[in-house]
Design a protein around this motif. Structure first.
Motif, PDB file in Angstrom:
ATOM      1  N   VAL A 196      -1.783   5.739   5.001  1.00  0.00           N
ATOM      2  CA  VAL A 196      -2.171   5.576   6.403  1.00  0.00           C
ATOM      3  C   VAL A 196      -2.535   4.118   6.680  1.00  0.00           C
ATOM      4  N   LEU A 212       3.556   5.469  -5.984  1.00  0.00           N
ATOM      5  CA  LEU A 212       3.180   5.454  -7.406  1.00  0.00           C
ATOM      6  C   LEU A 212       2.178   6.557  -7.714  1.00  0.00           C
ATOM      7  N   GLY A 213       1.220   6.752  -6.791  1.00  0.00           N
ATOM      8  CA  GLY A 213       0.214   7.786  -6.995  1.00  0.00           C
ATOM      9  C   GLY A 213       0.847   9.160  -7.086  1.00  0.00           C
ATOM     10  N   ARG A 219       2.066   9.302 -10.645  1.00  0.00           N
ATOM     11  CA  ARG A 219       1.146   9.173 -11.770  1.00  0.00           C
ATOM     12  C   ARG A 219       0.022  10.195 -11.778  1.00  0.00           C
ATOM     13  N   PHE A 220      -0.380  10.714 -10.619  1.00  0.00           N
ATOM     14  CA  PHE A 220      -1.517  11.636 -10.610  1.00  0.00           C
ATOM     15  C   PHE A 220      -1.099  13.006 -11.149  1.00  0.00           C
ATOM     16  N   MET A 255      -2.532  14.365  -3.091  1.00  0.00           N
ATOM     17  CA  MET A 255      -2.782  14.308  -1.655  1.00  0.00           C
ATOM     18  C   MET A 255      -3.631  13.094  -1.288  1.00  0.00           C
ATOM     19  N   HIS A 256      -4.541  12.687  -2.198  1.00  0.00           N
ATOM     20  CA  HIS A 256      -5.327  11.477  -1.936  1.00  0.00           C
ATOM     21  C   HIS A 256      -4.416  10.274  -1.794  1.00  0.00           C
ATOM     22  N   ALA A 257      -3.441  10.161  -2.726  1.00  0.00           N
ATOM     23  CA  ALA A 257      -2.506   9.036  -2.654  1.00  0.00           C
ATOM     24  C   ALA A 257      -1.660   9.124  -1.386  1.00  0.00           C
ATOM     25  N   THR A 299      -2.534  10.240   1.527  1.00  0.00           N
ATOM     26  CA  THR A 299      -3.212  10.004   2.796  1.00  0.00           C
ATOM     27  C   THR A 299      -3.772   8.599   2.917  1.00  0.00           C
ATOM     28  N   LYS A 300      -4.660   8.189   1.978  1.00  0.00           N
ATOM     29  CA  LYS A 300      -5.407   6.955   2.281  1.00  0.00           C
ATOM     30  C   LYS A 300      -4.587   5.677   2.233  1.00  0.00           C
ATOM     31  N   PRO A 301      -3.971   5.308   1.103  1.00  0.00           N
ATOM     32  CA  PRO A 301      -3.232   4.034   1.125  1.00  0.00           C
ATOM     33  C   PRO A 301      -2.062   4.086   2.090  1.00  0.00           C
ATOM     34  N   LEU A 353      -3.703  18.295  -5.684  1.00  0.00           N
ATOM     35  CA  LEU A 353      -4.889  17.850  -4.957  1.00  0.00           C
ATOM     36  C   LEU A 353      -5.092  16.350  -5.085  1.00  0.00           C
ATOM     37  N   THR A 354      -4.919  15.809  -6.294  1.00  0.00           N
ATOM     38  CA  THR A 354      -5.110  14.366  -6.443  1.00  0.00           C
ATOM     39  C   THR A 354      -3.973  13.595  -5.782  1.00  0.00           C
ATOM     40  N   LEU A 386       0.834  -1.204   0.000  1.00  0.00           N
ATOM     41  CA  LEU A 386       0.000   0.000   0.000  1.00  0.00           C
ATOM     42  C   LEU A 386       0.871   1.258   0.000  1.00  0.00           C
ATOM     43  N   THR A 430       1.995   1.840  -3.486  1.00  0.00           N
ATOM     44  CA  THR A 430       1.003   2.481  -4.352  1.00  0.00           C
ATOM     45  C   THR A 430       0.874   3.964  -4.019  1.00  0.00           C
TER      46      THR A 430
END
Lengths: 149, 204
Positions: free
Chosen positions: A48, A28-29, A32-33, A40-42, A44-46, A37-38, A22, A25
């Motif tokens: 954490v 990787l995010g 690739r993003f 930041m999603h990578a 935080t979630k995977p 803003l996008t 995780l 990824t």
């Protein structure tokens, strides 16, 4: 080695590998993003959940409770601080307009067409206007060198 | 609860020792607890040294008190924590898949959501848990108008945007049912934007 020990080892290894995957990824995010803003999603979630899984795996594998408490603290503070830092970075990125607007379906935070063309208080002095030609025309109207539209 | 009249316009420091103690004691207990976890073992020496450190931290680095504090409803808390971990796993798996798949991500969106609760503490918990769980990152918060602005990763169409907005409001409802006062739980019944602002306002 007893059966219980080997089962514990297998569970710990699975958790550690899943957590490491995780976190990979998340990295990787970031590559690739498209924009901050996008990404930041990578970040935080995977990431954490990955940290949480690694902490659980470590707690199973390590002996003694003192290490477990430390890992629990790491997990708790990770969940408390990751959203705050993601929020601060996202906010700065939005205000500095590091946003791929062409990829946004809706943007309800935007205050209107006219407000974004000229400089506003929140932006740094070196931020370019979004539509330079219109901004120049409008600032000349404000100065009075061009007649009002 | 008489917090509405008391809180507005008064200096938090000037309300007497009892009021200060009420806000400082939970913080000190938490600091001692963290100290004990860091040492990893229970002993009287740890307890005493932890208390000294906690006292020093709270006296030297005072924090503004959280007005109102939290009430914990066990059933609501269990529901909130359960949904939180399920959502955490689901959204982590989803984002991990979106980073790996060849197509990458599609459109994203920035939405503004009108919140119904009016407490600093509850809005903080909502914002923290929203960033961790359902595919959203909080960008901005308008405290006066009680709106949260969120960036949403991967929306397909406008119906998708509306369903995400409903998910945010559902998350807010779970947080309020876990930590809110009876007034705030009652305010959930109002439509967003109509909830009474003045009564029981838990903000300095």
């Amino acid at each position: 080695m007893s059966d219980v020990d080997s089962v514990r080892d297998v569970v710990a290894v699975v958790l550690l590998l899943a957590g490491a995957f995780l976190c990979l990824t998340a990295g990787l995010g970031l590559v690739r993003f498209h924009d901050v803003l996008t990404r930041m999603h990578a970040g935080t979630k995977p990431q954490v959940l990955g940290i949480l899984l690694i902490m659980i795996g470590g707690a199973i594998r390590l002996e003694g409770w003192s290490a477990t408490w430390m890992l629990l603290l790491v997990a708790v503070f990770q969940m408390l601080t990751a959203p705050v830092s993601a929020h601060m970075i996202s906010r700065v990125a939005y205000r500095r307009r590091h946003v791929r607007r062409d990829l946004l379906l809706v943007d309800e935070l935007r205050t209107g067409e006219a407000a974004d063309r000229l400089y506003r208080g929140d932006e740094p002095a070196d931020a370019p206007p979004e539509e330079p030609a219109t901004a120049l025309e409008e600032s000349r109207r404000d100065e009075g060198t061009l007649p009002p539209a | 609860m008489s917090a509405g009249g008391r809180a507005v316009g008064t200096d938090p420091g000037g309300e007497g020792l009892a009021h200060q103690l009420k806000h400082q004691v939970p913080l000190m207990l938490w600091l001692v607890f963290v100290w004990m976890l860091l040492w990893g073992t229970w002993s009287w020496a740890n307890l005493i040294s932890g208390s000294v450190v906690a006292l020093a931290v709270t006296v030297l680095l005072p924090l503004p008190p959280v007005i109102g504090g939290a009430r914990v409803h066990p059933v609501g808390l269990a529901v909130f924590v359960g949904y939180f971990f399920v959502d955490l796993v689901r959204s982590a798996a989803l984002v991990a898949w979106q980073t790996l798949r060849p197509g990458g991500i599609g459109n994203s969106a920035i939405i503004q959501v009108q919140m119904r609760t009016d407490s600093d503490l509850l809005l903080t918990i909502v914002a923290e848990s929203l960033t961790l769980v359902p595919g959203s990152v909080v960008i901005d918060m308008d405290r006066e108008r009680r709106t949260l602005s969120l960036h949403i990763l991967h929306v397909r169409d406008l119906a998708d945007v509306e369903s995400r907005r409903a998910a945010v409001l559902a998350e807010e409802e779970r947080v309020v049912r876990a930590f809110g006062s009876p007034d705030e739980i009652a305010a959930l019944a109002h439509a967003p934007g109509e909830a009474p602002v003045a009564t029981g306002r838990r903000t300095p």
